[in-house]
Design a protein around this motif. Structure first.
Motif, short mmCIF file in Angstrom:
data_model
loop_
_atom_site.label_atom_id
_atom_site.label_comp_id
_atom_site.label_asym_id
_atom_site.label_seq_id
_atom_site.Cartn_x
_atom_site.Cartn_y
_atom_site.Cartn_z
N UNK A 127 0.84 -1.20 0.00
CA UNK A 127 0.00 0.00 0.00
C UNK A 127 0.88 1.26 0.00
N UNK A 128 1.92 1.24 0.80
CA UNK A 128 2.84 2.38 0.85
C UNK A 128 3.53 2.56 -0.49
N UNK A 129 3.97 1.45 -1.09
CA UNK A 129 4.66 1.52 -2.38
C UNK A 129 3.71 2.03 -3.47
N UNK A 130 2.47 1.57 -3.46
CA UNK A 130 1.49 2.01 -4.47
C UNK A 130 1.22 3.51 -4.33
N UNK A 131 1.11 4.00 -3.10
CA UNK A 131 0.89 5.43 -2.87
C UNK A 131 2.11 6.24 -3.29
N UNK A 132 3.29 5.69 -3.00
CA UNK A 132 4.53 6.37 -3.41
C UNK A 132 4.63 6.42 -4.94
N UNK A 133 4.29 5.33 -5.61
CA UNK A 133 4.30 5.30 -7.07
C UNK A 133 3.31 6.30 -7.65
N UNK A 134 2.13 6.40 -7.05
CA UNK A 134 1.11 7.34 -7.52
C UNK A 134 1.59 8.78 -7.35
N UNK A 135 2.24 9.07 -6.23
CA UNK A 135 2.77 10.42 -6.00
C UNK A 135 3.86 10.74 -7.02
N UNK A 136 4.75 9.77 -7.27
CA UNK A 136 5.83 9.97 -8.24
C UNK A 136 5.25 10.20 -9.64
#
Length: 186
Positions: A127-136
């Motif tokens: 979940x953290x990685x998906x949110x980080x990818x979306x922000x990037x």
């Protein structure tokens, strides 16, 4: 030749006209053809829209000069047509700012979503990685946004600088973000 061939051609035309005007034997048709004719023929035959703001403005200035000197001018018509074709492709300034603000808001929302997921110590890694990818991805879209007006360029710069000041990780751009930033018009 530069990346703006029409601007180069207009500059060559102006240089040829100046050289002709400075020559002691002005009024000679053969001299005019030698110094200006070839460039003028290329300008008259130009059909592609201008590719930059600078060439559009140069084409408009050339058309203005032509129309001040001649009642009708095929060159003026050509230059007006190619400049107008470029200008018609540009977003209206208000629409551009709205689109840029939408990009900024999308990034802010992605940043908030990332902060919400990354805050809890027990947040799932996926979940953290998906949110980080979306922000990037949202940040990359913002970096790629092509600004044409001074207002949009100023707004984009203001936001990116604000983000750099707030985010301690902001100077750790990945190579794609860094490359995008280097290619960005602002």
């Amino acid at each position: 030749m530069s990346a703006d061939p029409l601007l180069d051609l207009i500059n060559a035309y102006h240089a040829g006209v100046k050289a002709y005007d400075d020559h002691p034997t002005t009024g000679d048709d053969a001299l005019w053809q030698e110094m200006v004719g070839c460039t003028l023929d290329k300008l008259d035959a130009w059909t592609e829209p201008t590719t930059t703001w600078e060439s559009a403005m140069a084409a408009l200035r050339l058309a203005d000069t032509e129309l001040m000197m001649f009642q009708t001018s095929p060159l003026a018509k050509t230059m007006l047509t190619v400049a107008l074709a470029y200008l018609e492709k540009l977003p209206a300034p208000v629409q551009e700012l709205e689109n840029l603000n939408d990009c900024i808001e999308a990034h802010r929302a992605a940043l908030a979503a990332f902060a919400a997921v990354a805050d809890p110590a027990d947040a799932p890694e996926e979940e953290t990685q998906a949110a980080d990818d979306a922000e990037t991805a949202a940040f990359n879209e913002l970096l790629k946004f092509p600004c044409q007006t001074k207002e949009a360029k100023a707004r984009k710069t203001e936001y990116v600088v604000e983000r750099l000041g707030r985010n301690r990780f902001s100077l750790e751009l990945d190579i794609d973000q860094f490359e995008t930033r280097l290619q960005s018009p602002i």
